[in-house]
Design a protein around this motif. Sequence first.
Motif, PDB file in Angstrom:
ATOM      1  N   PHE A 128       0.836  -1.195   0.000  1.00 45.82           N
ATOM      2  CA  PHE A 128       0.000   0.000   0.000  1.00 45.82           C
ATOM      3  C   PHE A 128       0.874   1.250   0.000  1.00 45.82           C
ATOM      4  N   ASP A 129       0.352   2.317  -0.572  1.00 48.66           N
ATOM      5  CA  ASP A 129       0.988   3.621  -0.478  1.00 48.66           C
ATOM      6  C   ASP A 129       0.135   4.479   0.455  1.00 48.66           C
ATOM      7  N   PRO A 130       0.578   4.734   1.678  1.00 47.40           N
ATOM      8  CA  PRO A 130      -0.242   5.500   2.627  1.00 47.40           C
ATOM      9  C   PRO A 130      -0.435   6.957   2.238  1.00 47.40           C
ATOM     10  N   ARG A 131       0.285   7.442   1.239  1.00 48.93           N
ATOM     11  CA  ARG A 131       0.116   8.826   0.793  1.00 48.93           C
ATOM     12  C   ARG A 131      -1.080   8.985  -0.146  1.00 48.93           C
ATOM     13  N   ASP A 132      -1.625   7.886  -0.613  1.00 51.29           N
ATOM     14  CA  ASP A 132      -2.770   7.932  -1.528  1.00 51.29           C
ATOM     15  C   ASP A 132      -4.053   7.965  -0.699  1.00 51.29           C
ATOM     16  N   PRO A 133      -4.832   9.051  -0.755  1.00 51.99           N
ATOM     17  CA  PRO A 133      -6.028   9.127   0.088  1.00 51.99           C
ATOM     18  C   PRO A 133      -7.065   8.051  -0.208  1.00 51.99           C
ATOM     19  N   ARG A 134      -7.056   7.502  -1.410  1.00 49.92           N
ATOM     20  CA  ARG A 134      -8.037   6.467  -1.757  1.00 49.92           C
ATOM     21  C   ARG A 134      -7.677   5.113  -1.165  1.00 49.92           C
ATOM     22  N   ARG A 135      -6.499   5.024  -0.554  1.00 45.23           N
ATOM     23  CA  ARG A 135      -6.107   3.755   0.070  1.00 45.23           C
ATOM     24  C   ARG A 135      -6.696   3.589   1.464  1.00 45.23           C
ATOM     25  N   VAL A 136      -7.540   4.541   1.904  1.00 48.37           N
ATOM     26  CA  VAL A 136      -8.159   4.394   3.222  1.00 48.37           C
ATOM     27  C   VAL A 136      -8.989   3.117   3.274  1.00 48.37           C
ATOM     28  N   TYR A 137      -9.591   2.718   2.166  1.00 48.21           N
ATOM     29  CA  TYR A 137     -10.353   1.467   2.133  1.00 48.21           C
ATOM     30  C   TYR A 137      -9.416   0.289   2.403  1.00 48.21           C
ATOM     31  N   ASP A 138      -8.343   0.201   1.628  1.00 43.94           N
ATOM     32  CA  ASP A 138      -7.441  -0.941   1.729  1.00 43.94           C
ATOM     33  C   ASP A 138      -6.768  -1.009   3.099  1.00 43.94           C
ATOM     34  N   LEU A 139      -6.277   0.136   3.566  1.00 49.64           N
ATOM     35  CA  LEU A 139      -5.559   0.154   4.836  1.00 49.64           C
ATOM     36  C   LEU A 139      -6.470  -0.177   6.011  1.00 49.64           C
ATOM     37  N   SER A 140      -7.699   0.315   5.977  1.00 49.99           N
ATOM     38  CA  SER A 140      -8.615   0.014   7.083  1.00 49.99           C
ATOM     39  C   SER A 140      -9.052  -1.443   7.056  1.00 49.99           C
ATOM     40  N   LYS A 141      -9.259  -1.991   5.868  1.00 50.45           N
ATOM     41  CA  LYS A 141      -9.573  -3.425   5.773  1.00 50.45           C
ATOM     42  C   LYS A 141      -8.388  -4.258   6.259  1.00 50.45           C
ATOM     43  N   ALA A 142      -7.187  -3.863   5.892  1.00 54.15           N
ATOM     44  CA  ALA A 142      -6.006  -4.608   6.331  1.00 54.15           C
ATOM     45  C   ALA A 142      -5.863  -4.567   7.845  1.00 54.15           C
ATOM     46  N   LEU A 143      -6.194  -3.442   8.463  1.00 51.23           N
ATOM     47  CA  LEU A 143      -6.164  -3.364   9.921  1.00 51.23           C
ATOM     48  C   LEU A 143      -7.214  -4.276  10.533  1.00 51.23           C
ATOM     49  N   GLY A 144      -8.413  -4.289   9.958  1.00 54.25           N
ATOM     50  CA  GLY A 144      -9.439  -5.216  10.431  1.00 54.25           C
ATOM     51  C   GLY A 144      -8.990  -6.660  10.325  1.00 54.25           C
ATOM     52  N   GLU A 145      -8.322  -6.988   9.221  1.00 58.01           N
ATOM     53  CA  GLU A 145      -7.783  -8.342   9.050  1.00 58.01           C
ATOM     54  C   GLU A 145      -6.761  -8.656  10.140  1.00 58.01           C
ATOM     55  N   ASN A 146      -5.866  -7.725  10.401  1.00 56.01           N
ATOM     56  CA  ASN A 146      -4.816  -7.945  11.394  1.00 56.01           C
ATOM     57  C   ASN A 146      -5.402  -8.202  12.772  1.00 56.01           C
ATOM     58  N   ILE A 147      -6.408  -7.413  13.156  1.00 54.03           N
ATOM     59  CA  ILE A 147      -7.056  -7.609  14.457  1.00 54.03           C
ATOM     60  C   ILE A 147      -7.705  -8.980  14.515  1.00 54.03           C
ATOM     61  N   THR A 148      -8.396  -9.353  13.434  1.00 58.92           N
ATOM     62  CA  THR A 148      -9.100 -10.639  13.397  1.00 58.92           C
ATOM     63  C   THR A 148      -8.133 -11.811  13.495  1.00 58.92           C
ATOM     64  N   LEU A 149      -7.024 -11.717  12.802  1.00 59.62           N
ATOM     65  CA  LEU A 149      -6.090 -12.842  12.742  1.00 59.62           C
ATOM     66  C   LEU A 149      -5.142 -12.905  13.930  1.00 59.62           C
ATOM     67  N   CYS A 150      -4.820 -11.745  14.509  1.00 58.42           N
ATOM     68  CA  CYS A 150      -3.758 -11.696  15.521  1.00 58.42           C
ATOM     69  C   CYS A 150      -4.232 -11.395  16.934  1.00 58.42           C
ATOM     70  N   ARG A 151      -5.485 -10.944  17.101  1.00 59.12           N
ATOM     71  CA  ARG A 151      -5.945 -10.505  18.416  1.00 59.12           C
ATOM     72  C   ARG A 151      -7.193 -11.243  18.882  1.00 59.12           C
ATOM     73  N   THR A 152      -7.410 -12.433  18.368  1.00 55.56           N
ATOM     74  CA  THR A 152      -8.609 -13.198  18.752  1.00 55.56           C
ATOM     75  C   THR A 152      -8.263 -14.577  19.309  1.00 55.56           C
TER      76      THR A 152
END
Length: 269
Positions: free
Chosen positions: A109-133
Amino acid sequence: MGRLATIVGAGGFVGRRLHARLESEGWQVSAPAKGDPGLFARDLGVVFYCAGLTADYDARPFDTVEAHATLVSEIARAGRFERLVYLSSTRLYDGQAKAEVGEDEPLVFDPRDPRRVYDLSKALGENITLCRTGGRGAVARLANVYDWEAGAPGFLSEWLIRAASERALQLQSSPHVRRDYIHLDDVVAALVAMGRGEPAGIVNVASGELVSNGEIAEVFRAAGWKVTFTGDAAPPPPPNARADRLRALGVEPRPVKDVVRGYLEGLKA
């Protein structure tokens, strides 16, 4: 009484069909309203996290983060569930410079791209689901989901809905655009399989095949419809998401051209 399931986002496109399928199979289904204050204080059984934003994520970045990451974080923190199935997207692979990708590919991902908010937020949701449950989480990465029920979102869904009342269709796209399409019922079958079994990490809920608009248009033309496109652009196709893990769950996604052909034959009958 059947197993308990909680669908977060039960009023959405996927959530509604999943709710009906689970109830038909004897599950006890809870569909909490948005902002339900008791969500973190009761046993949730198998959680299917279907909440999210798609078309308007760029205009609502803060709501997107809340829907994709904040709420699932609170559910994980409370910990009152048997397992958690989080719905994500194969669009997370779009940054890959590869023709084909599997679930174990690192994401780019490129965090400087404002349209990546979808991808980055989904990836964070994935990380929580896989690593914090505590090993109780699984992620379903959905390709382009389609159906022909009234109001179904997405380019192909709108195309199919229009076909019920129009025989000459002009589409605001190009015949050269290629996507992986999977029917809503196949998605629901995959989610139920993931909810029944042990958490399977990440699963691409996809057909495993990129199909162009032009190929689908040929199915329409063969059935008697006229289809034209307003554009002729040929953008690079996204990476093709392999579907081996989905098939290992016992779900065989139907090829989009076969499903569309059958739907059109039904309209002609």
